[in-house]
Design an enzyme around this catalytic site. Structure first.
Site, short mmCIF file in Angstrom:
data_model
loop_
_atom_site.label_atom_id
_atom_site.label_comp_id
_atom_site.label_asym_id
_atom_site.label_seq_id
_atom_site.Cartn_x
_atom_site.Cartn_y
_atom_site.Cartn_z
CB CYS A 90 26.21 43.39 39.01
SG CYS A 90 26.30 44.96 39.89
NE ARG A 104 36.77 50.15 38.90
CZ ARG A 104 35.47 50.02 38.62
NH1 ARG A 104 34.55 50.50 39.44
NH2 ARG A 104 35.07 49.40 37.54
CG HIS A 153 42.18 46.10 30.02
ND1 HIS A 153 41.07 46.90 29.97
CD2 HIS A 153 42.44 45.71 28.76
CE1 HIS A 153 40.68 46.99 28.73
NE2 HIS A 153 41.49 46.28 27.98
CG ASN A 170 34.22 45.53 39.37
OD1 ASN A 170 34.42 44.37 39.64
ND2 ASN A 170 33.58 45.90 38.27
CG ASP A 171 33.51 51.25 42.24
OD1 ASP A 171 34.66 51.74 42.17
OD2 ASP A 171 32.64 51.43 41.38
CD GLU A 175 29.09 50.53 42.93
OE1 GLU A 175 29.90 50.11 42.10
OE2 GLU A 175 28.36 51.52 42.74
C1 PEP Z 1 31.36 47.52 40.38
O1 PEP Z 1 31.89 48.52 40.87
O2 PEP Z 1 31.58 46.34 40.75
C2 PEP Z 1 30.40 47.68 39.27
C3 PEP Z 1 29.70 46.66 38.80
O3 PEP Z 1 30.28 48.93 38.73
P1 PEP Z 1 31.36 49.55 37.70
O4 PEP Z 1 32.39 48.48 37.45
O5 PEP Z 1 30.57 49.94 36.50
O6 PEP Z 1 31.87 50.69 38.51
MG MG Z 2 31.03 50.51 40.48
#
Ligand code: PEP
Ligand code: MG
Length: 571
Positions: free
Chosen positions: A493, A456, A196, A445-446, A422
Site C-alpha cells: 500500500c 523519506r 512530492h 515508503n517507510d 514497514e
Molecule cells: C508507507 O509507509 O508506505 C505507507 C503506506 O504509510 P505512510 O506513507 O502513510 O507512512
Molecule cells: Mg508508513
C-alpha cells in the site's frame, strides 16, 4: 533550447533523459514555472524606515490574503494546504522580525527575505516534518519579495493553452493548484520517483519525468514530447514522434477501458486492486473501479486538532466509509502518529530522531486509550454495515507487537487483524508475524526509508528511497514467501503499488494485492493482465539482479510484455 540555425542537433533528435515518475505520454509546448525573484545586487538606501517596515508587513499579509483567496475556491486537502500557508505567512513573529529589520534601515524586500531565511534555517535545523515546511517558507518569501520588487509572481504559469509544465521542482502549494485540464505532462530538473511531484503526478494521472537535469535548458514555447514510461523528453519532436505518442496514448486509453473489474494476471491469478484513501468523499472514491480500500489513513480525522475525536464521531466517519463501499473490503489503518505526522495530543517528548522514535503503533504504549477507543469505534461502525472490515496497525516491529494488536482487534469482535510491514526487522520475521495476524501490507515508503537509512522527507535522497532498490525488493520477497507459506495475503500500500512497471515485479515476489490512488489503478490493472504469473516471476528476478533502480527499470522494461502486441511476446 535556444539554438541558432547553425548549431544544435536537428529537430527531434535531442532527447533528455530523466527518471520515470508517472506513466503516459504527451506532446505540447513548454511553460516554465515563474522564476524566483532575485534581490538586485545594488541595495538602495532607505529614505523612510517607518514606511519600509509597513511595506514589509503589508507584503506578508497580502501573500496570506492570496493564499486565502485560492483556498476559497478549492476543497479538501488542497484548501488545507493553502490555509496552512496563509497561517504561516500571517505569523505575527515573522511580520515583527521583517518589520523591525526594515525599520532598522533595510529595504522592505531585503528585510522580508532575511526574516524568512532566518525562520527557514530554524525549521531546517529542527529536521523531519518541520524541515519540510522550509519549502513553504521559501514560497512565502519569494511571493512577498516579488510583490515588493514589483516583479511577476513566481509559481505556476498560465499560458492559456495545453502545455508541459517544466519546473525545478514543485512546491506543495503549487501542486494543489495545478490545472489538469491544461497541464499535459510535468518535467522537473530535480526530484526522484518518490518526490512530492512524482506522487502528485501519479495521483492526478498526469505523465511525469523527474530528475531530468537537461530540462533546465528548456525554454517557454519549445515543443517537447514527454514519455513518462521511458523517462525521456524529446525536444522539437518530429511530427511522426508526436503522432506515435498520440497513438500510444489513445491505445492505452482503449486498453484500459477493455480491462475492468477484479485484478488478475494474464493466466488468472487474482491480485486484488484496492484504493488508498484519506479524507475526501468516500462515496466518490467508491465509484472507482476497485475491490475496496487497502489503506484508509485515519490520521485525517486526528490531524490539526487539539483533542482526539470522540468514539461517536469516529464511528460516524468510519461508518460513512464502510457504507460507501457496500460489501467490499475496507482496510482501516489505526492511527499512524509521530515523526512526519505529529499530533498535538500525542506528545512523545523530545526526540532527536523522530523517525526512529515513538511513532505509528508505538504511540499506543504511551496513549493506550487512543488505540482502544479507535478500535471500539471501528467495531461499532462495522456492526452497522455490510462491509468486509479489516483493521491493521502501522509500524509494527516485532511478532509480539503483532500478536498483541491482533488480540485487541479480535477482542472487539472484529474478525480480521493485520499489520503493516514497514520496518526491515518485521519484514525479516514476516513468517512469524503471520502466525498471529490474518494479513500483512507492505508500506514501501517507510520500508525503503528504514532499509536504505534515508529520510523519506529529503528530496536529494530520493534515489535511495526508490522502491526499485534491490534491497527493498529482497525484503518484499521475504514477506511474499512468508505469505505463500502461511497462505495469507500480502499487500503493498506504499507508493510502489502505483507503478505499473513495478506491479508485475511485486506479484512475482509474492504480493497478492496492490493498493494505490484511484488514478493509478487502470494502468496497474492493465499491466497485470498482460503478464502470466511465471512472467511476473522472471521480471522479479531481473529486478532483484540489477545494481540500481534505473538498471532494474531498464531490464524489466526491456523484458516486459509491451502494451501493444508486437509479434511474439516472451519474457
Ligand atoms: C508507507 O509507509 O508506505 C505507507 C503506506 O504509510 P505512510 O506513507 O502513510 O507512512
Ligand atoms: Mg508508513
Amino acid at each position: 533550447m535556444e539554438k541558432s540555425a547553425t548549431e544544435g542537433p536537428p529537430p527531434g533528435t535531442e532527447t533528455l533523459q530523466g527518471v520515470t515518475a508517472a506513466p503516459g505520454t504527451a506532446a505540447a509546448p513548454v511553460a516554465r514555472m515563474g522564476p524566483r525573484p532575485r534581490l538586485p545586487e545594488h541595495r538602495p538606501t532607505v529614505a523612510d524606515p517607518g514606511a519600509e517596515g509597513e511595506a514589509a508587513r503589508r507584503a506578508l499579509s497580502r501573500v496570506a490574503d492570496g493564499f486565502d483567496a485560492q483556498a476559497g475556491v478549492l476543497e479538501g486537502e488542497a484548501a488545507e494546504v493553502l490555509d496552512a500557508l496563509a497561517t504561516m505567512a500571517r505569523d505575527p513573529e515573522l511580520a515583527r522580525r521583517a518589520g523591525e529589520r526594515a525599520e532598522g534601515g533595510e529595504p522592505a524586500a531585503w528585510a522580508v527575505h532575511a526574516a524568512c531565511d532566518t525562520y527557514r534555517e530554524l525549521l531546517l535545523a529542527a529536521g523531519g516534518y518541520l524541515a519540510e515546511r522550509a519549502a513553504d517558507l521559501a514560497d512565502i518569501r519569494d511571493r512577498a519579495v516579488a510583490l515588493l520588487l514589483d516583479e511577476p509572481m513566481p509559481g505556476l504559469p498560465d499560458p492559456g493553452v495545453d502545455h508541459v509544465l517544466v519546473a525545478d521542482d514543485l512546491a506543495p502549494a503549487d501542486t494543489v493548484r495545478l490545472d489538469t485540464r491544461r497541464v499535459q505532462a510535468i518535467v522537473t530538473h530535480k526530484g526522484g520517483p518518490t518526490s512530492h511531484t512524482a506522487i502528485l503526478a501519479r495521483a492526478l494521472g498526469v505523465p511525469a519525468v523527474v530528475g531530468c537535469p537537461g530540462a533546465a535548458g528548456l525554454r517557454d514555447g519549445t515543443v517537447v514530447a514527454v514519455d513518462g514510461d521511458a523517462g525521456t523528453v524529446t525536444v522539437d519532436p518530429d511530427p511522426l514522434r508526436v503522432r506515435d505518442l498520440a497513438r500510444r496514448a489513445a491505445e492505452r486509453r482503449s486498453a484500459w477501458a477493455e480491462h475492468s473489474g477484479p485484478g488478475h494476471t494474464f493466466d488468472g491469478t487474482s491480485v486484488a486492486l484496492l484504493l488508498n484513501l484519506g479524507e475526501g468523499d468516500p462515496a466518490e472514491a467508491a465509484e472507482h473501479d476497485s475491490e475496496g480500500v487497502g489503506l484508509l489513513r485515519t490520521e485525517f480525522l486526528f490531524l490539526g486538532r487539539a483533542e482526539p475525536p470522540s468514539v461517536t464521531e469516529q464511528t460516524e466517519v468510519y461508518q460513512r466509509v464502510l457504507e460507501a463501499f457496500g460489501g467490499r473490503t475496507v482496510t482501516v489503518r489505526t492511527l499512524d502518529a509521530g515523526s512526519d505526522k505529529p499530533l498535538a495530543f500525542v506528545d512523545t517528548g523530545q526526540e532527536d530522531n523522530p523517525a526512529l522514535g515513538v511513532r505509528g503503533h508505538r504511540t499506543a504504549g504511551l496513549f493506550p486509550e487512543l488505540l482502544t477507543e479507535q478500535i471500539t469505534a471501528i467495531a461499532a461502525a462495522a456492526r452497522k454495515t455490510a462491509a468486509h472490515v479489516r483493521v491493521m496497525a502501522p509500524m509494527i516491529s516485532t511478532p509480539a507487537e503483532a500478536a498483541e494488536f491482533a488480540e485487541l482487534v479480535r477482542g472487539e469482535g472484529l474478525p480480521e487483524a493485520g499489520v503493516m510491514i514497514e520496518v526491515p526487522g518485521a519484514a525479516l520475521l514476516a513468517d512469524r508475524i503471520l502466525q498471529h495476524v490474518d494479513f500483512v501490507s507492505l508500506g514501501t515508503n517507510d520500508l525503503a526509508q528504514y532499509t536504505m537509512a534515508a529520510d523519506r522527507t529529503l528530496g536529494p535522497l530520493s534515489e535511495l528511497l526508490d522502491p526499485w532498490q534491490a534491497a527493498v525488493l529482497e525484503l518484499v520477497r521475504v514477506v511474499g514467501r512468508a505469505g505463500e507459506h502461511r497462505g495469507r495475503s500480502v499487500g503493498v500500500c506504499g507508493e510502489a503499488a502505483a507503478d505499473p512497471l513495478l506491479a508485475p515485479v511485486l506479484v512475482g515476489l509474492g504480493v497478492t494485492s496492490l493498493s494505490a490512488v484511484p488514478a493509478a489503478l487502470p494502468a496497474v490493472r492493465y499491466a497485470l493482465a498482460r503478464h502470466t504469473l511465471d512472467q511476473c516471476r522472471r521480471l522479479a528476478e531481473l529486478a532483484l539482479a540489477a545494481d540500481g533502480p534505473e538498471q532494474a527499470r531498464r531490464a524489466v522494461r526491456a523484458a516486459a510484455v509491451p502494451e501493444v502486441p508486437a509479434g511474439d511476446q516472451v519474457v
